[in-house]
Design a protein around this motif. Structure first.
Motif, PDB file in Angstrom:
ATOM      1  N   ASP A 134       0.956  -1.159   0.039  1.00 58.84           N
ATOM      2  CA  ASP A 134      -0.154  -0.003  -0.081  1.00 58.84           C
ATOM      3  C   ASP A 134       0.792   1.186  -0.033  1.00 58.84           C
ATOM      4  OD1 ASP A 134      -3.186   0.807   0.988  1.00 58.84           O
ATOM      5  OD2 ASP A 134      -1.675   2.324   1.390  1.00 58.84           O
ATOM      6  N   ALA A 135       0.548   2.220  -0.851  1.00 67.73           N
ATOM      7  CA  ALA A 135       1.304   3.356  -1.082  1.00 67.73           C
ATOM      8  C   ALA A 135       1.652   4.031   0.159  1.00 67.73           C
ATOM      9  CB  ALA A 135       0.854   4.237  -2.123  1.00 67.73           C
ATOM     10  N   ASP A 136       0.717   3.979   1.269  1.00 65.90           N
ATOM     11  CA  ASP A 136       0.479   4.935   2.320  1.00 65.90           C
ATOM     12  C   ASP A 136       1.285   4.056   3.533  1.00 65.90           C
ATOM     13  OD1 ASP A 136      -0.612   6.980   1.205  1.00 65.90           O
ATOM     14  OD2 ASP A 136      -2.806   6.315   1.423  1.00 65.90           O
ATOM     15  N   ARG A 137       1.596   2.747   3.363  1.00 63.62           N
ATOM     16  CA  ARG A 137       2.027   2.049   4.415  1.00 63.62           C
ATOM     17  C   ARG A 137       3.479   2.538   4.791  1.00 63.62           C
ATOM     18  NH1 ARG A 137       3.388  -4.357   4.648  1.00 63.62           N
ATOM     19  NH2 ARG A 137       4.087  -4.427   6.716  1.00 63.62           N
ATOM     20  N   ARG A 138       3.876   2.473   5.783  1.00 59.65           N
ATOM     21  CA  ARG A 138       5.050   2.773   6.533  1.00 59.65           C
ATOM     22  C   ARG A 138       5.660   1.298   6.936  1.00 59.65           C
ATOM     23  NH1 ARG A 138       6.869   7.738   5.487  1.00 59.65           N
ATOM     24  NH2 ARG A 138       8.349   7.351   7.164  1.00 59.65           N
ATOM     25  N   LEU A 139       7.205   1.299   6.750  1.00 56.57           N
ATOM     26  CA  LEU A 139       7.910   0.014   7.076  1.00 56.57           C
ATOM     27  C   LEU A 139       8.648   0.330   8.178  1.00 56.57           C
ATOM     28  CD1 LEU A 139       9.005  -1.119   3.574  1.00 56.57           C
ATOM     29  CD2 LEU A 139       6.885  -1.781   4.607  1.00 56.57           C
ATOM     30  N   SER A 140       8.889  -0.693   9.272  1.00 54.18           N
ATOM     31  CA  SER A 140       9.890  -0.603  10.027  1.00 54.18           C
ATOM     32  C   SER A 140      11.118  -0.796   9.600  1.00 54.18           C
ATOM     33  CB  SER A 140       9.770  -1.739  11.122  1.00 54.18           C
ATOM     34  OG  SER A 140       9.892  -3.055  10.534  1.00 54.18           O
ATOM     35  N   THR A 141      12.318  -0.495  10.488  1.00 56.96           N
ATOM     36  CA  THR A 141      13.748  -0.708  10.048  1.00 56.96           C
ATOM     37  C   THR A 141      13.751  -2.059   9.500  1.00 56.96           C
ATOM     38  OG1 THR A 141      14.345   0.959  11.536  1.00 56.96           O
ATOM     39  CG2 THR A 141      16.196  -0.477  10.707  1.00 56.96           C
ATOM     40  N   LYS A 142      13.294  -3.078  10.387  1.00 51.98           N
ATOM     41  CA  LYS A 142      13.711  -4.395   9.890  1.00 51.98           C
ATOM     42  C   LYS A 142      12.937  -4.817   8.798  1.00 51.98           C
ATOM     43  CE  LYS A 142      12.709  -9.241  11.850  1.00 51.98           C
ATOM     44  NZ  LYS A 142      12.283  -9.895  12.912  1.00 51.98           N
ATOM     45  N   GLU A 143      11.667  -4.377   8.394  1.00 53.15           N
ATOM     46  CA  GLU A 143      11.194  -4.486   7.201  1.00 53.15           C
ATOM     47  C   GLU A 143      11.689  -3.975   6.157  1.00 53.15           C
ATOM     48  OE1 GLU A 143       7.310  -2.986   8.518  1.00 53.15           O
ATOM     49  OE2 GLU A 143       6.320  -4.996   8.417  1.00 53.15           O
ATOM     50  N   GLY A 185      12.516   3.992  17.540  1.00 49.56           N
ATOM     51  CA  GLY A 185      12.768   3.775  15.885  1.00 49.56           C
ATOM     52  C   GLY A 185      12.293   4.617  14.760  1.00 49.56           C
ATOM     53  N   SER A 186      12.391   4.395  13.755  1.00 49.97           N
ATOM     54  CA  SER A 186      12.309   4.941  12.681  1.00 49.97           C
ATOM     55  C   SER A 186      11.386   4.203  11.639  1.00 49.97           C
ATOM     56  CB  SER A 186      13.230   5.417  11.823  1.00 49.97           C
ATOM     57  OG  SER A 186      14.064   6.455  12.722  1.00 49.97           O
ATOM     58  N   THR A 187      10.457   4.875  10.693  1.00 49.99           N
ATOM     59  CA  THR A 187       9.656   4.069   9.631  1.00 49.99           C
ATOM     60  C   THR A 187      10.083   4.616   8.351  1.00 49.99           C
ATOM     61  OG1 THR A 187       7.662   5.763   9.876  1.00 49.99           O
ATOM     62  CG2 THR A 187       7.899   3.597  11.343  1.00 49.99           C
ATOM     63  N   PHE A 188       9.644   3.863   7.427  1.00 48.80           N
ATOM     64  CA  PHE A 188      10.240   4.256   5.966  1.00 48.80           C
ATOM     65  C   PHE A 188       9.122   4.215   5.101  1.00 48.80           C
ATOM     66  CE2 PHE A 188      14.645   4.544   7.136  1.00 48.80           C
ATOM     67  CZ  PHE A 188      14.635   3.705   8.445  1.00 48.80           C
ATOM     68  N   GLN A 194      19.495   8.832  -0.110  1.00 51.61           N
ATOM     69  CA  GLN A 194      18.403   7.933  -0.920  1.00 51.61           C
ATOM     70  C   GLN A 194      17.158   7.405  -0.119  1.00 51.61           C
ATOM     71  OE1 GLN A 194      22.421   5.621  -1.263  1.00 51.61           O
ATOM     72  NE2 GLN A 194      21.180   5.261  -3.265  1.00 51.61           N
ATOM     73  N   LEU A 195      17.092   7.601   1.281  1.00 57.31           N
ATOM     74  CA  LEU A 195      15.686   7.161   1.808  1.00 57.31           C
ATOM     75  C   LEU A 195      15.324   8.442   2.696  1.00 57.31           C
ATOM     76  CD1 LEU A 195      15.819   3.409   2.785  1.00 57.31           C
ATOM     77  CD2 LEU A 195      14.525   4.491   0.920  1.00 57.31           C
ATOM     78  N   SER A 196      14.216   8.484   3.001  1.00 59.10           N
ATOM     79  CA  SER A 196      13.829   9.552   3.992  1.00 59.10           C
ATOM     80  C   SER A 196      13.053   8.574   5.318  1.00 59.10           C
ATOM     81  CB  SER A 196      12.586  10.445   3.431  1.00 59.10           C
ATOM     82  OG  SER A 196      11.492   9.732   2.896  1.00 59.10           O
ATOM     83  N   SER A 197      13.313   8.994   6.510  1.00 58.58           N
ATOM     84  CA  SER A 197      12.734   8.373   7.513  1.00 58.58           C
ATOM     85  C   SER A 197      11.994   9.157   8.547  1.00 58.58           C
ATOM     86  CB  SER A 197      13.941   7.869   8.430  1.00 58.58           C
ATOM     87  OG  SER A 197      14.533   8.874   8.807  1.00 58.58           O
ATOM     88  N   ARG A 198      11.201   8.742   9.201  1.00 58.25           N
ATOM     89  CA  ARG A 198      10.230   9.372  10.224  1.00 58.25           C
ATOM     90  C   ARG A 198      10.478   8.742  11.474  1.00 58.25           C
ATOM     91  NH1 ARG A 198       4.096   9.459   8.427  1.00 58.25           N
ATOM     92  NH2 ARG A 198       5.043  10.588   6.561  1.00 58.25           N
ATOM     93  N   ARG A 199      10.586   9.368  12.548  1.00 58.29           N
ATOM     94  CA  ARG A 199      10.645   8.851  13.927  1.00 58.29           C
ATOM     95  C   ARG A 199       9.276   8.491  14.347  1.00 58.29           C
ATOM     96  NH1 ARG A 199      15.534   7.986  16.117  1.00 58.29           N
ATOM     97  NH2 ARG A 199      14.803   8.202  18.075  1.00 58.29           N
ATOM     98  N   VAL A 200       9.448   7.242  14.992  1.00 63.06           N
ATOM     99  CA  VAL A 200       8.026   6.575  15.712  1.00 63.06           C
ATOM    100  C   VAL A 200       7.744   7.362  16.850  1.00 63.06           C
ATOM    101  CG1 VAL A 200       7.176   4.741  16.832  1.00 63.06           C
ATOM    102  CG2 VAL A 200       8.789   4.201  14.891  1.00 63.06           C
ATOM    103  N   THR A 201       6.551   7.893  17.095  1.00 63.29           N
ATOM    104  CA  THR A 201       6.043   8.825  17.860  1.00 63.29           C
ATOM    105  C   THR A 201       5.852   8.070  19.339  1.00 63.29           C
ATOM    106  OG1 THR A 201       4.339   9.637  16.390  1.00 63.29           O
ATOM    107  CG2 THR A 201       3.845   9.959  18.890  1.00 63.29           C
ATOM    108  N   GLY A 202       6.693   8.718  20.166  1.00 63.51           N
ATOM    109  CA  GLY A 202       6.861   8.180  21.419  1.00 63.51           C
ATOM    110  C   GLY A 202       8.143   6.871  21.725  1.00 63.51           C
ATOM    111  N   GLY A 203       8.569   6.579  20.406  1.00 60.83           N
ATOM    112  CA  GLY A 203       9.509   5.402  20.311  1.00 60.83           C
ATOM    113  C   GLY A 203      10.801   5.904  19.889  1.00 60.83           C
TER     114      GLY A 203
END
Length: 418
Positions: free
Chosen positions: A10-19, A50-53, A39-48
């Motif tokens: 899904d185009a709106d789905r965010r992936l974890s670092t592991k994924e 890790g990052s999502t991609f 080459q990639l942009s990341s977004r911090r996990v709210t309250g956590g």
């Protein structure tokens, strides 16, 4: 995972670092390296922590990595590098989309070099060498033994010129172009003259002539030499050009990148091939018949130099174009006939066409140049192409020209040697 197409998400789905790491087939820390390179942009996990991609970005990068790795060791393919400089197809080649033979027929070497570097034509372009750079390069070259080969002289001159340039580490486009416009004439000026009336002004081909031949230069001969330089300015990812791009990928300065190219071009399967064709042509001219000369080469188990090219099933367009210029030089007629005899004699058993090395041999033998002259012409001409590829590589991510080794040694752990 690298051998599989990424699964659509899904185009709106965010992936974890592991994924993201699993999709890319890399370690989690490499994912963050992609972020640091832009080459990639990341977004911090709210309250956590890790990052999502973004799934779409990760999938696009995975597809791109798969295409680029198609030429890596063990893949069964050839190395591919994105470039906008030279295209070779259907027995023709093009500089930035323009037929290279047409460019060489209508423009000087300097003008073609400018087109290769910038995509803009500068009518009347000339290259001028700084006096300090020439003085340092000449002193270095004069210290070499008399038997030093042309590429030895050019490599030493390149290194010497680099030491005279305190701005050599500036890899901006303007700085590298400035280096290109001064390094090439410095290399020519550093070569020892054959005649006493050494020329250090005027078109580069005129200056180079006095370093290669003791004969007087007529207009047709000078035009042929200039055309040879323009035709040889680049030829896609030849071995020497790949070496230049590897150096530039590691952010070596332009002088160092050119030095890497000069180190590779000396091989008999690259820049030195014209010298072999030169000597073959002299033997044919001496005997008056190609048949016994070809027979001796084959009996000795040697391939016939100056014939065939892996990128051109038909005739090498560079050879065809240079032969056209040589036909306008009366003194070149015997060498042209000898070259034709070589092609026709060999064609009885192998349908091979003349390549640019044989055309260069006609130029050098008919104009009183030594067997090494073709290699000098090749190296001076190709320096402009190397600069173009270095410039292009400086715009790519650093160290992308770093393949992985396919280890075939003893399986570890092995005991310490006694």
């Amino acid at each position: 995972m690298r051998d599989q197409e990424p699964v659509p998400r899904d185009a709106d789905r965010r992936l974890s670092t592991k994924e993201a790491a699993e999709l890319l087939g890399v370690k989690p820390e490499t994912v963050y390296a992609y972020v640091s390179r832009g080459q990639l942009s990341s977004r911090r996990v709210t309250g956590g922590r890790g990052s999502t991609f973004d799934a779409g970005e990760v999938e696009a990068l995975a597809r791109r990595n798969k295409r680029e790795s198609a030429g890596s060791p063990g893949s069964g393919g050839e190395l591919s590098v994105r470039t906008r400089i030279t295209l070779i197809e259907s027995d023709r080649y093009y500089f930035r989309g323009v037929n290279a033979v047409d460019l060489a027929a209508r423009h000087t070497y300097e003008e073609v070099a400018e087109w290769l570097w910038t995509g803009r034509m500068r009518p009347g372009a000339t290259f001028t060498a700084p006096a300090d750079s020439v003085a340092v390069a000449r002193r270095a070259v004069e210290a070499l033994p008399e038997h030093a080969a042309p590429t030895d002289l050019l490599r030493v001159a390149t290194i010497a010129a680099a030491t005279a340039d305190p701005l050599r580490f500036d890899l901006s486009e303007d700085a590298v172009l400035g280096t290109a416009r001064t390094l090439i004439p410095t290399l020519v000026a550093a070569l020892p003259p054959v005649r006493h009336d050494r020329r250090d002004e005027g078109p580069l081909a005129h200056r180079l002539w006095t370093r290669l031949s003791g004969q007087d230069a007529d207009e047709a001969s000078l035009r042929a030499l200039d055309a040879a330089l323009a035709l040889l300015v680049d030829h896609d990812l030849a071995a020497s050009t790949l070496a230049v791009r590897v150096a530039a990928s590691a952010r070596a300065h332009a002088y160092a990148a050119v030095s890497a190219g000069l180190g590779v071009i000396e091989g008999p399967l690259h820049g030195a091939a014209s010298g072999l064709a030169h000597r073959l042509l002299l033997d044919v001219l001496d005997q008056g018949d190609a048949a016994p000369v070809i027979a001796d080469e084959l009996r000795a188990g040697r391939r016939i130099p100056g014939l065939g090219h892996r990128l051109y099933p038909g005739e090498d367009p560079r050879a065809r174009a240079l032969f056209t210029f040589l036909e306008r030089i009366p003194r070149a007629e015997p060498a042209l006939l000898a070259a034709r005899d070589i092609v026709e004699t060999t064609a009885r058993h192998a349908p091979l066409h003349a390549n640019v090395d044989l055309a260069l041999a006609v130029l050098t033998t008919s104009c009183g140049m030594p067997s090494t002259a073709g290699e000098t012409v090749f190296a001076v001409a190709r320096t402009a192409g190397w600069i173009a590829h270095a410039l292009e590589e400086y715009g790519e991510r650093p160290l992308r020209m770093r393949p992985s080794g396919l280890y075939m040694g003893p399986k570890p752990p092995q005991p310490l040697p006694e």
